[in-house]
Structures are given as structure tokens and as C-alpha cells.
Write an enzyme that holds these catalytic residues in place. Structure first.
Site, short mmCIF file in Angstrom:
data_model
loop_
_atom_site.label_atom_id
_atom_site.label_comp_id
_atom_site.label_asym_id
_atom_site.label_seq_id
_atom_site.Cartn_x
_atom_site.Cartn_y
_atom_site.Cartn_z
N ASP A 481 37.69 41.80 35.08
CA ASP A 481 36.98 42.39 36.20
C ASP A 481 35.64 41.68 36.46
OD1 ASP A 481 36.63 44.12 38.31
OD2 ASP A 481 36.54 45.94 37.09
N GLU A 484 31.38 38.10 39.83
CA GLU A 484 30.77 37.65 41.09
C GLU A 484 29.25 37.53 41.03
OE1 GLU A 484 34.31 40.46 42.04
OE2 GLU A 484 32.46 40.61 40.86
N ASP A 545 38.11 46.92 45.11
CA ASP A 545 37.93 48.37 45.24
C ASP A 545 37.96 48.79 46.71
OD1 ASP A 545 37.59 48.13 42.53
OD2 ASP A 545 35.41 48.35 42.60
#
Length: 805
Positions: A481, A484, A545
Site C-alpha cells: 500500500d 506516493e 480508495d
């Protein structure tokens, strides 16, 4: 070569055409330093700044046809204001030297450029902006699978105004004065060409030409690789972009970002690759920030504003399949993930205990819902979200035994991780003391968290060591996950700053986790959110998400199609959306879209488990999941074919039908593999929709109705999706099983979808290039006599002979 120069061109009365409107008051500092942490960097602002100096590609000064290399003279310019009819513009004017001593530095520099032929379809075009700069494009690059090959099939010829190279698939033309490079197709059609500043003579609008900028703040340089856009041209790709699929008219910033959903222009997975409907593609080989002004500022130009101080551009010629094959030969094709990964992944944010995980597994089997994986998200640590690689001892009694028991039930386990370590994490001090984290210019931590520096081999080994311990006790896959937030101002072990390492970060992160998983488990599988060019070599990636809305669902498909056009074969998304509890009606419509994607995961705010929605919904959920498990032979065969050819499983229509103009317009339906058309229901409380079908006949998978190419309003069947099969397609089916491990591959049904019964007989000889032959069937397959199928227009065959996987 005659050098009429920028000054003489301006004196000829064309000065106004170089005017550039200064938009807003963005300073150089703001262009380089976003005012919010990790805000995307738009280098386009640097090409509209009075303080900077600009160098416009003017003429080819030298050229060696044998090496296809030479030099370009660049004309120096700066902005000045000019007023006409009460309208003030910024005018590019010829500029003299601002260096001292002036005779030491070139006013109009002569700088190297070269062309390299990689294959009959692929050309590499390189330019430099400084004689003293070290070329990064010659260094080893994780974006490439190796050093690009050299192809000697291109034939040289001299032209009246320059040079020409031809292959069987097209031509590259270099014009001397004014300098430009043209790319043409095999039929001689102009595909695109670089823009010279003299091209602006036909307009009053101040379009940026092929050039580079030298910043006044630090003398760093960036390239404007500006190409023509031709009327009717459409541009696709650039990563998992959630905006309109055709990028013409858009300004796209390529900067890895936590996009907080699928309803805005930022991206978890920007990819510096694009494809045109005119028959070419481009790959910008860099990790610097890029702003692609695709006809947004000026309709005639595709301005690739590249933060790097050199241009390293690969151009591919051909149809979409040819371009994707060439691009992924260069940057890597997606390897085949394990069979179990194509099944259903059940997840939520989050399961907090061994008891909950076991309960979910039991309920899935009790309700007869096929499933292959359970994801334990952020709650497996002692403190939620606090990644320290340790199961909570209070809530997980025996994780290793739990995973053994679940594997016997047909479940593989995925565990969530991230590369950020908060100060309260037990590992924080170890990370900082050993230099595993990114630092700032002062040698300090640039963020609150310690962010692992994956350009540091020691940090990679440390992180992989913790992952190895988890894989060794039975974890099958890691959810990779985030990724970024690598700081722009950070200093990295690689010796560069975040200007180059920010976009590189997800590729390094993906690679590290994929490598250790392959080493320990022997499988090509991670579950990642962020990506850059080359990350397709480390499947699988999911869309992030997304909101629990129909708009979020539609945006998600655009992102998946765009990522597939950018070289990624495998992709997934959170079925039903992530942010809040999923409305039941939306969940029903989203489920078949999720199951008819390469990878299928129900994830997000609880509840995601169908039994919490009631018996009727559970029955509908089961039917939607069973659809994919019945199609698993088709899914796996198409996955293998996609993997080998750089094709996406969730496929834009024009990839299969490039000659059909209508297929280039569709962004709300897709091909699942080569033969199945999927049109999800994106509007609330609907049971049908308008569907576009490419030329030919299409058979409704659920009703057996046949349709000709064109527009139709089609109702869905029991499963809320419109799903059609290409006429003549042979779709293999398996008996439903509770996991892919239980599928009986020795007894498959081949269903021929056709409205012409004369096409089929009691024996089928599949063509040698049929994708089924690569995975499931021998090149000739004897069949029993056909028996009646419950759906009109289809004939069922049982496979007698088959090949092992």
C-alpha cells in the site's frame, strides 16, 4: 546549412507569433516546491516565466547518416512584453548572452541529438540540453528490462531537405532547416512531427515550440518535446487516469500522488507512455515530473513538458496491439500471477483478530461463495496502522497455524504493509540510526514518519528480511500500500533528490516486494496501489480508495482502461467502493464489473461480506462470483495470452477493433479478454443501458439474443450486467468450485457462441493461434457429439483431451 536565426525570423515580421501569455502568477519556487506537502509538481509553469531563458530548436547543424546522430542549433530567447490593441502579451524575443565573460559561452548553443533504431517498429530519439551534463539515459534503468537492442533493418536515403530512414512499418524524416523530425506510417501517412517556432506563422496564438528552458534559479534545464496534433487525433494512456479516456484537450501531470479516490485528475499510477489513434505511441524514459499539455493550451500541439534535462523518447509505430507489444518488450511484460489470485479476495478495512478471519472463512464456505483469498488489512498489528511486521499477540493466537488451516480450506492470506514508520513504531529508531530512511538537505528526517529509502540496497534488504519472515510462516502475498509520498526535497541514497526519485519510488517499492515474494513463494504476486513505468512487471495493482458511488464506479473503469492502455495486463478495484458502507443496490451492480476484471477483491468500509446484506443479496452475490469461477478456464487462458503480448485483460475496444472509428469513442464498457464484451450498469436503479458493439454479430451471454454491430439498448439478465460474446468465440467453462484449487481441469465445457448452427460439428480443430491452445487444449481436440445447451444459439462440447497448465 543556412542559419536565418531567431533574430532574422523576428525581423521578418513574425515577432507576434512568439508571444506567450503569462497565465497566473505562479513563481518558479511554487513550480518546483508545491505549497502543500506532496502536491503534484507542474513543470509547465517553468515554460511561462520571465526570469528563465529559452532555447528553441532551430536547425540541424551537423549529421552523420551512418550513426544517425548530429547536432542541433538552438536559438536563445527571453520574454519581453508587447502591447497591441490594449492587450498585453509576453513576447519571446531574441536574447544575447547574460554570462560573463560572454565570449566563453555560446549564445545559440549547438547540442547533440541522436536517433537509435531499436526494432522495425521502435525508434529512440535523444537530445541533450548541455554539453557538460552526464546522460542519465545511458545508465542502468529499472524502467527497462535491459539495454535496448539495435536494429539494422532501417534503410537510409538522402532527401532534398535532409535525411530519411525507412523500415517496413514506417519512416523517420529529419529536416535540416528548419529542424524537425517526422514520423510516417508504412503507407506514407504523416503520424506526427516536432514543432518548429516558424510553424506559428499561421496563427496569432503563441504556441510553445520544440525547445528547452534554463531556469534562472539554479540553471537547471527541462525539455519541451512538442509534437503536432492532427484534426481527429485522439491520445490515450498516461497511466491510471480517471479523467476522460481521450486526453486531447487535457493537461495531465505525471506525478505519483495519493489521489484520494477516482473522481479527480491525480493518479496513483502515472505512466509516461501514450498512444495515438493515428498509429504511433511514445514513451518518455524518465522519472522526472512531466506535464503533458495534450492540445489543452493550443489545439495543434501535444506539448510533453519534461522535467528532465535531456530528452529520451521512444516512438512506436503500428496498431494498438503492435505498440503495446513493442512498449512492453522494452519495459517488461506482466508475468503470470498464480491461478488462485484470479479468484475472489474477501476483505474489509479491517479484520482485527484471528477469530474474525476464521469466521469469515467459515461463512464463505457455509454460504457456498467461491473464494481464494482473504486480505487482513491494517488491523493485524498490536496498534492499528502501526506497521511493525508483527501480529498482535492479544488478537492472533497462532498466525502460522491459522494460515495452515485456511490454506487447507482453499484460502491464501494477504497482509497489508506500507513503507512509512511513525515515531511511535518500535522500528523507527533502528531505521533512522541505520540510514534506511530518506533524509533532507540538513541530514534530518523530512517528514514525521521515517520513509524507507528503496534506492538504498541495505534498506531494501532490511525491509525484505521482515517480509521474508512473514512469507515463511505462510503468508501468500503482501498488500503493497501507499508509496506516493517520497519527498520532493529529500536526499536519496542514489545521489539524487525527489525530483527524480519521487516517481521512481513505487517502481523500487513494487520490485522489492515482488522479488522477495517470488524468491520465497515462487509466485509473481503483490497487491500494490502506486506504480510507474515498469511496474507492470510486478502484478497486481488495484485502483485505490474509490468512493461508494456510481460516479466512482464509472471513473474506476476509465482508470482501469487507461492503465491497460499503458502496458498493465492485470488490474483490480475495490468492489462496491471503499470510503463508506456500500449501498446494496450499488454493490449488486458493481459486483459483476469486479468479477469480470482480471482480479476481484471486495474491500472497503465494513460490511463487505454479503451475508450482512441478507439472504437475497447473498444469493445474488454467489451467482456473480460463480460466473467468474465457471469462466476460469477462459480467464486463465486470456491472462496467459495477455501476459505474453503486453495486452490488458480489461481492454479498451479499439485495441481489438482499431479500424472501427466507434470503438475509439467508448470509455464506459470494455472487452474482458478478446471475446467477451462487458457493459456495467453505471446508473442507479437501472436494469439496462445503451451498448455499442463493434462490427460483427454478438451473442448475449445471459439470454442468447444476437445483435449486429452498432448501438443497442440492452437489458441485463439475472446478473446485473450486459455481457455479450463475439460471434464464433469458443468459451471454455468449468464446473463451479469453492476455490480454484478445486476446479476439475480434466472436464471442461467448450461453449461455441454463434447464431449459425452450420459453423459447428461434432469435432473442433482450433486454429493454432487460438489462445486456448496456449494453456488448456492440444492443437486438435476431439469432441463428443454436441448436446443441447439450455441457451438457444449455443452448442456445448465436452473436452476429451486437454493439456496440463
Amino acid at each position: 546549412m543556412k542559419n536565418i536565426g531567431l533574430t532574422n525570423r523576428l525581423r521578418a515580421g513574425n515577432w507576434l507569433i512568439f508571444a506567450i501569455v503569462i497565465v497566473g502568477s505562479t513563481s518558479l519556487l511554487n513550480a518546483q516546491m508545491p505549497y502543500l506537502l506532496n502536491e503534484p509538481v507542474d513543470v509547465g509553469s517553468d515554460f511561462r516565466n520571465f526570469a528563465n531563458t529559452y532555447f528553441l530548436a532551430d536547425e540541424l547543424t551537423t549529421f552523420d547518416p551512418e550513426t544517425a546522430s548530429g547536432s542541433i542549433t538552438y536559438q536563445r530567447a527571453k520574454y519581453a512584453t508587447a502591447m497591441a490593441f490594449n492587450n498585453l502579451r509576453a513576447v519571446l524575443s531574441p536574447a544575447g548572452p547574460d554570462e560573463f565573460p560572454s565570449d566563453v559561452y555560446a549564445v545559440n548553443p549547438e547540442l547533440p541529438f541522436s536517433i537509435h533504431f531499436v526494432s522495425p517498429r521502435t525508434v529512440r530519439f535523444k537530445t541533450q540540453t548541455s554539453m557538460s551534463a552526464v546522460s542519465k539515459s545511458d545508465e542502468e534503468s529499472l524502467m527497462l528490462v535491459g539495454k535496448p537492442p539495435v536494429d539494422d533493418s532501417w534503410e537510409y536515403s538522402q532527401t532534398e531537405h535532409g535525411h530519411r530512414y525507412d523500415s517496413e512499418y514506417g519512416a523517420v524524416i529529419v529536416n535540416n532547416n528548419p529542424f524537425f523530425i517526422e514520423f510516417r506510417g508504412a503507407d506514407g501517412k504523416l503520424l506526427t512531427r516536432t514543432r518548429h517556432f516558424s510553424d506559428n506563422q499561421t496563427t496569432f496564438f503563441p504556441a510553445v515550440p520544440f525547445s528547452f528552458v534554463r531556469r534562472a534559479s539554479d540553471y537547471s534545464r527541462s525539455v519541451a518535446a512538442v509534437f503536432s496534433l492532427i484534426p481527429g487525433e485522439r491520445i490515450y494512456g498516461l497511466g491510471e487516469s480517471f479523467t476522460e479516456l481521450n486526453k486531447v484537450g487535457q493537461r495531465v501531470t505525471l506525478w505519483v500522488d495519493d489521489s484520494h479516490g477516482a473522481e479527480n485528475e491525480t493518479m496513483h499510477k502515472p505512466v509516461p507512455f501514450l498512444m495515438s489513434n493515428r498509429g504511433y505511441g511514445m514513451f518518455m524514459h524518465t522519472t522526472s515530473p512531466i506535464t503533458c499539455d495534450v492540445g489543452a493550451t493550443f489545439h495543434e500541439t501535444n506539448a510533453l513538458l519534461i522535467g528532465d534535462d535531456e530528452l529520451d523518447l521512444f516512438v512506436f509505430l503500428g496498431e494498438p496491439k503492435d505498440i503495446l507489444d513493442e512498449y512492453t518488450e522494452l519495459t517488461g511484460k506482466s508475468p503470470m500471477p498464480p491461478l488462485w489470485s484470479f479468484g475472489l479476495w474477501m476483505s474489509r478495512i479491517t479484520y482485527f483478530s484471528e477469530e474474525e478471519v476464521r469466521e469469515v472463512a467459515d461463512q464463505l464456505r457455509e454460504h457456498r461463495i467461491p473464494s481464494d483469498a482473504i486480505n487482513i488489512d491494517t488491523g493485524w498489528f498490536e496498534v492499528d496502522w502501526m506497521n511493525d511486521f508483527r501480529f498482535s499477540t492479544d488478537r492472533f493466537d497462532d498466525p502460522e497455524r491459522m494460515m495452515q488451516d485456511l490454506r487447507e480450506m482453499g484460502f491464501d492470506i494477504c497482509l497489508w504493509t506500507l513503507p512509512y514508520f511513525a515515531p511511535g513504531n518500535r522500528l523507527f529508531d533502528e531505521i533512522m540510526e541505520n540510514g534506511y530512511a530518506i533524509r533532507d538537505a540538513k541530514g534530518n528526517n523530512p517528514n514525521e514518519d521515517a520513509i524507507i529509502d528503496f534506492s538504498n540496497p541495505d534498506a531494501v534488504d532490511w525491509y525484505k528480511g521482515h517480509i521474508r519472515d512473514l512469507l515463511d510462516i505462510g503468508v501468500s502475498v503482501i498488500k503493497v500500500d501507499f508509496g506516493e509520498a517520497a519527498p520532493l526535497t529529500g536526499l536519496y541514497h542514489s545521489g539524487t533528490t525527489g525530483f527524480y526519485e519521487h516517481n521512481y519510488y513505487p517502481l523500487r517499492y513494487n520490485k522489492a516486494l515482488a522479488d522477495i515474494t517470488r524468491e520465497v513463494r515462487g509466485e509473481n504476486i503483490i497487491w500494490a496501489r502506486s506504480a510507474w513505468a515498469g511496474s507492470q512487471r510486478y502484478p497486481v495493482h488495484w485502483g485505490g480508495d474509490v468512493a461508494n458511488t456510481s460516479t466512482g464506479m464509472a471513473s474506476t473503469l476509465r482508470g482501469g482502461l487507461s492503465l491497460g492502455i499503458s502496458g498493465f495486463s492485470f488490474w483490480s478495484h475495490d468492489i462496491g467502493g471503499f470510503r463508506t458502507e456500500t449501498p446494496e443496490e450499488l454493490y449488486r451492480r458493481w459486483l459483476p464489473f469486479g468479477m469480470l476484471s482480471s482480479h476481484s477483491r471486495a474491500h472497503g468500509h465494513p460490511p463487505k461480506e454479503p451475508w450482512y446484506y441478507g439472504e437475497e443479496f447473498t444469493d445474488a452475490f454467489r451467482k456473480g462470483v460463480e460466473l467468474k469461477y465457471k469462466l476460469m478456464p477462459y480467464v486463465y487462458a486470456q491472462a496467459k495470452h495477455s501476459s505474453e503480448n503486453g495486452l490488458p485483460m480489461v481492454r479498451a475496444l479499439f485495441i481489438e477493433y482499431p479500424g472501427d472509428p466507434g470503438s475509439w469513442l467508448i470509455e464506459d464498457q470494455y472487452l474482458f479478454g478478446s471475446d467477451i464484451m462487458v457493459a456495467p450498469l453505471f446508473e442507479d436503479n437501472t436494469t439496462g443501458r445503451n451498448v455499442y458493439l463493434p462490427p460483427g454479430t454478438w451473442i448475449d451471454y445471459q439470454t442468447g439474443e444476437s445483435y449486429d454491430g452498432g448501438w443497442h439498448n440492452i437489458e441485463s439478465g439475472d446478473i446485473p450486467v450486459v455481457m455479450l460474446v463475439r460471434d464464433g468465440a469458443v468459451i471454455p467453462h468449468a464446473e463451479t468450485a469453492q476455490s480454484t484449487k478445486d476446479i476439475d481441469w480434466s472436464e471442461l465445457d467448450l461453449i461455441v457462441f454463434t447464431d449459425d448452427a452450420d459453423r459447428v460439428s461434432g469435432k473442433i480443430c482450433l486454429p493454432e493461434d487460438n489462445v486456448l491452445n496456449t494453456v488448456i487444449l492440444d492443437k486438435t481436440t476431439d469432441m463428443f457429439s454436441p448436446t443441447e445447451d439450455p441457451y438457444e444459439g449455443r452448442i456445448r462440447y465436452n473436452v476429451v483431451r486437454y493439456s496440463d497448465f
